[in-house]
Design a protein around this motif. Structure first.
Motif, PDB file in Angstrom:
ATOM      1  N   GLU B  21       0.638  53.743  59.564  1.00 24.17           N
ATOM      2  CA  GLU B  21       0.025  54.589  58.554  1.00 24.17           C
ATOM      3  C   GLU B  21      -1.042  53.789  57.816  1.00 24.17           C
ATOM      4  OE1 GLU B  21       0.509  57.635  58.319  1.00 24.17           O
ATOM      5  OE2 GLU B  21       2.436  57.988  59.312  1.00 24.17           O
ATOM      6  N   ASN B  24      -0.520  53.192  54.084  1.00 26.77           N
ATOM      7  CA  ASN B  24       0.400  52.090  53.752  1.00 26.77           C
ATOM      8  C   ASN B  24      -0.283  50.735  53.926  1.00 26.77           C
ATOM      9  OD1 ASN B  24       2.394  53.902  53.184  1.00 26.77           O
ATOM     10  ND2 ASN B  24       3.383  53.734  55.198  1.00 26.77           N
ATOM     11  N   MET B  66       9.136  51.503  62.502  1.00 26.92           N
ATOM     12  CA  MET B  66       8.902  52.690  63.342  1.00 26.92           C
ATOM     13  C   MET B  66       7.413  52.884  63.570  1.00 26.92           C
ATOM     14  SD  MET B  66      11.757  55.281  61.882  1.00 26.92           S
ATOM     15  CE  MET B  66      11.159  56.637  62.827  1.00 26.92           C
ATOM     16  N   SER B  95      12.086  51.628  54.791  1.00 27.48           N
ATOM     17  CA  SER B  95      12.747  52.426  53.760  1.00 27.48           C
ATOM     18  C   SER B  95      14.209  52.646  54.155  1.00 27.48           C
ATOM     19  CB  SER B  95      12.031  53.775  53.632  1.00 27.48           C
ATOM     20  OG  SER B  95      12.007  54.397  54.898  1.00 27.48           O
ATOM     21  N   GLU B  96      14.558  52.099  55.329  1.00 28.81           N
ATOM     22  CA  GLU B  96      15.899  52.352  55.872  1.00 28.81           C
ATOM     23  C   GLU B  96      16.819  51.159  55.623  1.00 28.81           C
ATOM     24  OE1 GLU B  96      16.293  55.331  57.513  1.00 28.81           O
ATOM     25  OE2 GLU B  96      14.184  55.736  57.070  1.00 28.81           O
ATOM     26  N   GLN B  98      19.832  50.746  56.314  1.00 27.28           N
ATOM     27  CA  GLN B  98      20.748  50.419  57.409  1.00 27.28           C
ATOM     28  C   GLN B  98      20.095  49.570  58.502  1.00 27.28           C
ATOM     29  OE1 GLN B  98      19.585  53.378  56.646  1.00 27.28           O
ATOM     30  NE2 GLN B  98      19.289  54.682  58.409  1.00 27.28           N
ATOM     31  N   LYS B 114      10.258  50.291  51.237  1.00 25.71           N
ATOM     32  CA  LYS B 114       9.296  51.369  51.012  1.00 25.71           C
ATOM     33  C   LYS B 114       9.995  52.448  50.206  1.00 25.71           C
ATOM     34  CE  LYS B 114       6.537  51.116  55.222  1.00 25.71           C
ATOM     35  NZ  LYS B 114       6.356  51.799  56.514  1.00 25.71           N
ATOM     36  N   PRO B 115       9.394  53.096  49.270  1.00 21.83           N
ATOM     37  CA  PRO B 115       8.062  52.777  48.746  1.00 21.83           C
ATOM     38  C   PRO B 115       8.040  51.388  48.122  1.00 21.83           C
ATOM     39  CG  PRO B 115       9.175  54.439  47.395  1.00 21.83           C
ATOM     40  CD  PRO B 115      10.045  54.207  48.569  1.00 21.83           C
ATOM     41  N   TYR B 116       6.860  50.805  48.149  1.00 12.94           N
ATOM     42  CA  TYR B 116       6.739  49.412  47.740  1.00 12.94           C
ATOM     43  C   TYR B 116       7.104  49.201  46.286  1.00 12.94           C
ATOM     44  CZ  TYR B 116       4.029  49.149  52.046  1.00 12.94           C
ATOM     45  OH  TYR B 116       3.637  49.231  53.339  1.00 12.94           O
ATOM     46  N   ASP B 117       7.643  48.008  46.066  1.00 10.91           N
ATOM     47  CA  ASP B 117       7.982  47.576  44.718  1.00 10.91           C
ATOM     48  C   ASP B 117       6.687  47.193  43.984  1.00 10.91           C
ATOM     49  OD1 ASP B 117       9.704  46.891  42.699  1.00 10.91           O
ATOM     50  OD2 ASP B 117      11.137  46.032  44.122  1.00 10.91           O
TER      51      ASP B 117
END
Lengths: 114, 560
Positions: B21, B24, B66, B95-96, B98, B114-117
């Motif tokens: 993206e 991003n 991904m 953002s995952e 796991q 994600k979303p970024y700090d």
């Protein structure tokens, strides 16, 4: 012309998003303007229409990433729901969520065109 | 410009942002661009090609998981397979939650959610990971031996001690491995082939060490060390190394030796443990049937004895415990053999141990450099005697003295010897320097240069012990010498064995060809003398004429 105030009114958490963009307001606005034309929306709709939940998940997940980074909360809510449902491969009626997503996208689009 | 220079000069590091993206990418780029040179890739394939192109110049990869074409996991997998690329840190963008554990397993150094700090946090994380990996890279580049990839000596001991700290109570062995006559292998097959041998050996050692939870290191040249939890025996290690070497170098007959020291529970320092393993390894240097030697009570006693000798030698010189004996050399070309010269041989009469055999201390002192003080003592004493005989008996009897390999490395050797002959008021030609053939095995060119300068200064050079080891015909044409001194092993059986006699004939022919005189050492029987005379040997040394005797007894011989 798209403004921070207008986005605030729309429901975006602009303070958070601008901070994320290293406090570069111009950069933030420039990136937001690109959202309405992002190909991810159509990719997601086409995948759901075709019943391809894997492809739909990938598209939703991608959209969620950028929308969350820009803190576009009204748009993020339906996209997040779709992401979670498609991740779980739920054979649900995605129509209402898609409608909400497109509605919010179009609202944003109007703001960007102003 | 290499990695270390970039680090040193605080140059702007390059980071690669990988995300399909673009939005991003730009957000992250906006955060990083004031601090880093930012590059971008939109999928795994593109990322990999940038990573491969940049190599170690890339300080960090910020990697989305991904992505189309090739996902982030595959990128990390490919990086891990490459020895250079695996050194570049990867921070996963996800953002995952796991996926975090899986990312760590695949080699990720950290995460950015994600979303970024807030940007400050991202910058701090990026800086920390880059610094950590740069420090690690510098440590790695110094901790491993460049040729073999094993730990360098210092790091080896550090890690070995760490193992002890984390596994208290675990019984360990210090194991040392060496290749016999490796310098000869290098001479015959070349250094490149020698390096290949070291690499194969190191790899076999590392496999063995890792299998048992130990570590392997290279001490120096062809000396290797392994620190492992106690094994029943080390035949298995021997066989594994031998098999690896045979597989690659079946025609070369490489012999390895293993020395083992069983580390006691209360042992605090590892260096002495490995020294003992080395002592064990050296104890089978000439015992070709023995593969593995354990440091046992016998070796322990020997070591205690050696340490005592090392401790006592300076006092021994001061207290005149060292005596110089003389063994005469006879000119047999005359009808009645005459003393033509003598060899100075050192004897140590120790107040506690009595007569200490030179075999006990010469090799020992060669290992630690103490031989220099012994040799210098002998040189002075020999020169003094030559002068005394000239004064008292009006004869000049040159004396040959031993010059060890260690002496030849002393940049002052020529000046030392000149000073000694000047102080004694004798000619350099009255002091013969016996230099053993093996002294030239290492650093041949330099040794030849040193010996040539001694010869040019007027000293007579004798090549000692010729024929006792692996004599090299190539070497004797290179080394400058005046007299070839045949080792007693060449003489021993000439009167009993046709082959020995033939061998002697060949060596005598070589000496004739080189136009050098020959001294035959270790002559004990008349038959040996007759054969040597028939082959036109000129000078004889050995018990047949005289054993080494005290200066007083030698003077009696002169008078006669």
């Amino acid at each position: 012309m798209l403004s921070v105030e207008a986005l605030e009114e729309y429901g975006a958490n602009t303070k958070e998003a601008i901070a994320r963009c290293a406090n570069k307001e111009d950069l933030y606005l420039k990136l937001v303007k690109r959202i309405p034309t992002d190909k991810g929306f159509d990719r997601l709709k086409d995948a759901l229409d075709a019943g391809d939940l894997d492809e739909a998940f990938e598209a939703a997940h991608g959209l969620k990433g950028i929308v969350a980074n820009l803190s576009l909360t009204p748009l993020l809510t339906p996209i997040s729901d779709i992401t979670e449902k498609t991740r779980a491969k739920e054979e649900a009626d995605y129509g209402p969520l898609l409608n909400e997503m497109f509605l919010q996208r179009d609202k944003l689009s109007i703001l960007c065109d102003d | 410009m290499d990695e270390e220079m970039i680090y040193q000069f605080q140059m702007k590091r390059s980071v690669l942002v990988v995300d399909d993206e673009e939005i991003n990418q730009q957000i992250l780029g906006g955060i990083l661009e004031d601090h880093y040179e930012v590059m971008y890739a939109s999928d795994g394939e593109e990322a990999l090609s940038v990573i491969e192109e940049q190599g170690p110049l890339l300080s960090l990869v910020l990697l989305d998981l991904m992505m189309p074409k090739m996902d982030g996991f595959e990128v990390m997998k490919r990086m891990q397979q490459d020895v250079v690329l695996r050194g570049i840190p990867v921070i996963v963008l996800t953002s995952e939650e796991q996926l975090e554990i899986e990312s760590l397993r695949q080699g990720a150094a950290d995460f950015i959610k994600k979303p970024y700090d807030v940007p400050e946090k991202i910058i701090a994380r990026v800086k920390r990971i880059i610094a950590l990996f740069e420090d690690r890279s510098i440590i790695q580049s110094t901790e491993k031996d460049e040729l073999t990839g094993l730990y360098e000596k210092g790091y080896f001991y550090e890690y070995a001690m760490l193992q002890d700290r984390f596994n208290p109570g675990e019984e360990k062995d210090a194991v040392v491995l060496n290749i016999s006559h490796f310098h000869l292998f290098n001479e015959i097959y070349g250094m490149d082939e020698g390096d290949k041998v070291l690499k194969v050996l190191a790899s076999a050692l590392e496999k063995y060490a890792l299998r048992f939870g130990g570590i392997a290191g290279r001490s120096d040249a062809d000396w290797f060390m392994v620190y492992v939890p106690r094994q029943k025996n080390y035949e298995e290690l021997y066989e594994e190394v031998e098999e690896a070497l045979n597989k690659e170098f079946s025609s070369h007959h490489i012999r390895i030796r293993i020395g083992v020291y069983v580390v006691a529970k209360d042992e605090e320092k590892l260096v002495p443990c490995f020294e003992k393993a080395k002592t064990a390894c050296n104890s089978i240097r000439e015992k070709y049937h023995k593969k593995v030697a354990i440091f046992d009570d016998k070796l322990r006693e020997k070591q205690v004895y050696s340490e005592r000798l090392i401790h006592d030698i300076r006092d021994a010189i001061k207290d005149k415990q060292l005596k110089v004996y003389f063994q005469s050399k006879y000119d047999v070309t005359k009808e009645t053999p005459e003393i033509i010269s003598a060899e100075a041989l050192v004897r140590w009469i120790h107040p506690e141990f009595g007569m200490v055999s030179p075999g006990d201390f010469i090799t020992l002192f060669e290992e630690n450099g103490l031989i220099q003080i012994v040799d210098e003592f002998v040189w002075k004493e020999a020169a003094r005697r030559v002068r005394k005989w000239q004064d008292e008996y009006k004869v000049t009897i040159p004396v040959s003295v031993n010059v060890s390999r260690i002496d030849l490395h002393d940049p002052e050797i020529k000046n030392k010897l000149i000073r000694i002959v000047n102080e004694a008021r004798i000619n350099p030609t009255d002091l013969h320097l016996e230099i053993t053939e093996s002294a030239y095995e290492e650093d041949t060119n330099r040794m030849v240069e040193v010996v040539k300068s001694l010869k040019d200064a007027g000293f007579v050079i004798e090549m000692d012990d010729f024929g006792s080891g692996y004599s090299s015909l190539n070497m004797i044409t290179t080394i400058p010498f005046d007299i070839l001194k045949l080792d007693m092993s060449l003489i021993r059986d000439i009167h009993r064995d046709e082959r020995s006699r033939k061998m002697l004939e060949i060596v005598m022919d070589i000496a004739k060809f080189l136009k050098v005189n020959v001294v035959a050492e270790g002559v004990e029987e008349k038959e040996q003398l007759d054969i040597l005379k028939s082959l036109e040997a000129q000078i004889i040394q050995g018990y047949y004429f005289s054993k080494p005797v005290s200066p007083e007894e030698f003077e009696a011989l002169i008078k006669r």
